[in-house]
Scaffold this motif. Structure first.
Motif, PDB file in Angstrom:
ATOM      1  N   ASP A 231      -9.817  46.040  18.719  1.00 44.95           N
ATOM      2  CA  ASP A 231     -11.181  45.583  19.376  1.00 44.95           C
ATOM      3  C   ASP A 231     -11.451  44.291  19.342  1.00 44.95           C
TER       4      ASP A 231
ATOM      5  N   HIS B 135     -12.915  44.341  25.333  1.00 44.59           N
ATOM      6  CA  HIS B 135     -13.087  44.764  23.874  1.00 44.59           C
ATOM      7  C   HIS B 135     -11.986  43.847  23.117  1.00 44.59           C
TER       8      HIS B 135
ATOM      9  N   ASP C 218     -13.252  50.790  28.668  1.00 44.57           N
ATOM     10  CA  ASP C 218     -14.854  50.825  28.414  1.00 44.57           C
ATOM     11  C   ASP C 218     -15.268  49.466  28.401  1.00 44.57           C
ATOM     12  N   GLU C 219     -16.506  49.346  28.950  1.00 37.50           N
ATOM     13  CA  GLU C 219     -17.313  48.049  28.882  1.00 37.50           C
ATOM     14  C   GLU C 219     -16.452  46.932  29.043  1.00 37.50           C
TER      15      GLU C 219
ATOM     16  N   TYR D 235     -24.024  57.277  14.981  1.00 36.43           N
ATOM     17  CA  TYR D 235     -25.772  57.317  15.230  1.00 36.43           C
ATOM     18  C   TYR D 235     -26.372  58.077  13.946  1.00 36.43           C
TER      19      TYR D 235
ATOM     20  N   MET E  49     -29.796  52.751  17.901  1.00 37.37           N
ATOM     21  CA  MET E  49     -29.128  54.068  18.077  1.00 37.37           C
ATOM     22  C   MET E  49     -30.137  55.065  18.231  1.00 37.37           C
TER      23      MET E  49
ATOM     24  N   TRP F  85     -17.846  54.985  15.244  1.00 36.05           N
ATOM     25  CA  TRP F  85     -17.658  53.595  15.545  1.00 36.05           C
ATOM     26  C   TRP F  85     -18.035  52.961  14.296  1.00 36.05           C
TER      27      TRP F  85
ATOM     28  N   GLU G 291     -18.684  49.540  13.257  1.00 34.73           N
ATOM     29  CA  GLU G 291     -19.251  48.407  13.245  1.00 34.73           C
ATOM     30  C   GLU G 291     -20.174  48.127  11.870  1.00 34.73           C
TER      31      GLU G 291
HETATM   32  C1  NAG Z   1     -20.044  51.876  22.564  1.00 34.27           C
HETATM   33  C2  NAG Z   1     -18.759  51.093  22.868  1.00 34.27           C
HETATM   34  C3  NAG Z   1     -18.158  51.299  21.395  1.00 34.27           C
HETATM   35  C4  NAG Z   1     -19.204  50.996  20.337  1.00 34.27           C
HETATM   36  C5  NAG Z   1     -20.168  52.019  20.261  1.00 34.27           C
HETATM   37  C6  NAG Z   1     -21.246  52.015  19.184  1.00 34.27           C
HETATM   38  C7  NAG Z   1     -17.512  53.321  23.674  1.00 34.27           C
HETATM   39  C8  NAG Z   1     -16.537  53.691  24.417  1.00 34.27           C
HETATM   40  N1  NAG Z   1     -18.027  51.781  23.615  1.00 34.27           N
HETATM   41  O1  NAG Z   1     -21.045  51.317  23.537  1.00 34.27           O
HETATM   42  O2  NAG Z   1     -17.479  50.017  21.253  1.00 34.27           O
HETATM   43  O3  NAG Z   1     -18.771  50.857  19.054  1.00 34.27           O
HETATM   44  O4  NAG Z   1     -20.813  52.094  21.560  1.00 34.27           O
HETATM   45  O5  NAG Z   1     -21.879  53.145  18.966  1.00 34.27           O
HETATM   46  O6  NAG Z   1     -18.135  53.902  23.009  1.00 34.27           O
END
Ligand code: NAG
Length: 503
Positions: A132, A199, A292-293, A390, A402, A435, A437
């Motif tokens: 990523d 990404h 994505d994105e 979330y 979130m 996810w 982060e």
């Molecule tokens: C989404 C992003 C992801 C990110 C996440 C956080 C997808 C497919 N893409 O926007 O990279 O970490 O939110 O909740 O989920």
């Protein structure tokens, strides 16, 4: 009344007279019985112990897990548990969990602990998000800067939302092979993901030549007059026009503008090497390509892309994306692999027969219909029920944006979508995302993953007739103590017991 505290709830339980304190079984006497259906098993629970029938290797694993859960129940009620029979098999073949080791590296030993818990709730797919903006986590022979540059990330900028502790690390090919073997022994497939074409800022810092290069000054001037540019804030404007040579591994969440350049020969050479490496490590059929994105402004501006679109008769960057996904899919096919993608509703990017994931908040009902029409298979990962990064309790940090996904909200996931079977027969199963982060360690990850993943597990496994929110809560309560004993990890979720995110 309630009998067995099994999560996910079995298809059929017949309670018999009497109680038993004896849960012994002899694996040598277990009987193969394919008529039980894929992954299926049956248990006869008597005062003399348990006898097992099983449909296949996974069925035997599932039988053993159910017995472990019965042992936990017996531990809490030493007088015995009821005798009976359990006949069981999953409603959906795909029950997955995604671990985001790109944002926050997770050492192999911790990944195995993550697997132990998902195994206990009969998940059968581990999805590894390996690349990523914030990190690249597997080696590709001949590309040393992946390790020296792309696998190291400094701490996020400032506190508050978007802030992340530093994270570095890369698996060796051997470690990943160990993980595959560990999963295989537990009936779990591993799906690696390399997210393209966006990404990818970590890769961009290491190998900027794989990305769209800066456009000419003329083109930039003209672009600056467009709404696509003027509507952005200053930080976005700056990011968008940064030269790939100046892009750094991202230290916040969010969406990057920097896309791989489909016209770069080096890019295709690199991904050929990367796919070859993945094929060598992961025996499964699938490689997830993300997708994505990926905002297309830089494809719009790129001279090489503009020329190629013209030459190929592609009317816009959506057609370019479709072409790019198709070419990546062909590259995978050379190594015997199939592509999967995060579904982006707006556009028709995919090839008939491919599997995509629904994830965007509010989009699942439309996605279910659109994918059915397009002949795609669908994995359910709706943000409302399955995004376990979330917050789960009011009062838990929502990282500034979130939505709240309570345990009950997870349990409301309906894989049948309340529709006739023939309108949802393309849905292959359920999938949770973690996810990372803001989930720097295993402890943080498990905190958000459970107990919510148990609710998703039940929805992926049990038939509608076996769903009960009331019963599920009772069973979850009963799992708390033994869970802590088994995994050394609490299932208690209170206003203030969430591990803090520290530098
Ligand atoms: C989404 C992003 C992801 C990110 C996440 C956080 C997808 C497919 N893409 O926007 O990279 O970490 O939110 O909740 O989920």
């Amino acid at each position: 009344g309630p009998s067995y505290n099994i999560i996910p709830e079995p298809v059929r339980i017949e309670q018999k007279q009497g109680m038993t304190q004896n849960l012994r079984f002899d694996i040598k006497n277990a009987k193969l019985d394919p008529s039980l259906g894929a992954e299926g098993y049956a248990l006869d629970i008597t005062p003399q112990g348990i006898s097992i029938r099983y449909a296949d290797k996974r069925g035997l694993e599932n039988a053993k897990i159910t017995i472990l859960q019965l042992e936990d129940q017996l531990g809490a009620s030493p007088a015995g548990i009821p005798c009976g029979t359990i006949t069981d098999k999953p409603a959906y073949a795909w029950r997955g969990m995604m671990c985001d080791v790109a944002r926050s590296f997770m050492p192999l030993e911790d990944l195995k602990k993550f697997v132990d818990v998902m195994h206990f709730y009969k998940f059968n797919v581990l999805h590894l998000h390996l690349t990523d903006d914030q990190g690249w986590r597997f080696p590709v022979p001949g590309y040393d800067r992946l390790k020296t540059v792309a696998s190291t990330r400094g701490p996020g900028d400032g506190g508050g939302p978007g802030w992340m502790p530093a994270s570095s690390g890369m698996y060796t090919a051997q470690e990943l092979k160990d993980l595959v073997a560990y999963c295989k022994a537990r009936g779990i497939d591993v799906v690696p993901e390399i997210d393209v074409p966006g990404h990818n800022q970590a890769l961009c810092e290491a190998y900027p030549e794989l990305f769209c290069q800066n456009p000419s000054a003329d083109k930039v001037e003209a672009f600056k007059q467009t709404q696509a540019y003027t509507s952005k804030n200053d930080a976005q404007k700056q990011e968008l026009l940064t030269a790939p040579q100046d892009v750094k591994t991202r230290r916040s969440g969010g969406v990057s503008y920097h896309l791989l350049c489909p016209q770069s020969k080096e890019m295709w050479k690199f991904y050929e090497a990367a796919v070859k490496q993945l094929a060598d490590i992961f025996p499964g059929k699938i490689i997830h390509l993300g997708g994505d994105e990926a905002p297309a402004e830089r494809w719009e501006l790129c001279a090489a892309c503009t020329e190629a679109r013209k030459a190929k008769g592609q009317k816009n960057t959506n057609e370019e994306m479709r072409g790019f996904f198709k070419d990546m899919t062909s590259l995978l096919a050379k190594y015997g692999k199939e592509a999967q993608f995060w579904f982006e509703l707006e556009d028709d990017f995919y090839q008939k027969g491919q599997t995509v994931y629904t994830w965007r908040l509010g989009k699942t009902p439309a996605t279910v219909n659109a994918t059915k029409k397009a002949g795609l298979k669908l994995v359910l990962t709706p943000g409302e029920h399955c995004y376990l990064d979330y917050p789960q309790l009011p009062g838990h940090s929502n990282r500034g944006w979130m939505p709240m996904v309570t345990l009950e909200k997870c349990y409301q996931l309906d894989p049948t979508q309340g529709k006739p079977a023939d309108q949802v027969d393309h849905i292959v199963g359920v999938h949770c995302t973690l996810w990372a982060e803001q989930l720097p360690t295993l402890e943080h990850t498990l905190y958000r993953a459970y107990p919510r993943a148990m609710a998703v597990a039940e929805k992926g496994w049990s038939p509608k007739s076996a769903w009960s929110w009331e019963r599920f809560q009772q069973k979850m309560e009963a799992h708390k103590k033994p869970f802590e004993k088994r995994f050394g990890y609490t299932l208690e979720r209170t206003m203030d017991n969430e591990p803090a995110v520290k530098p």
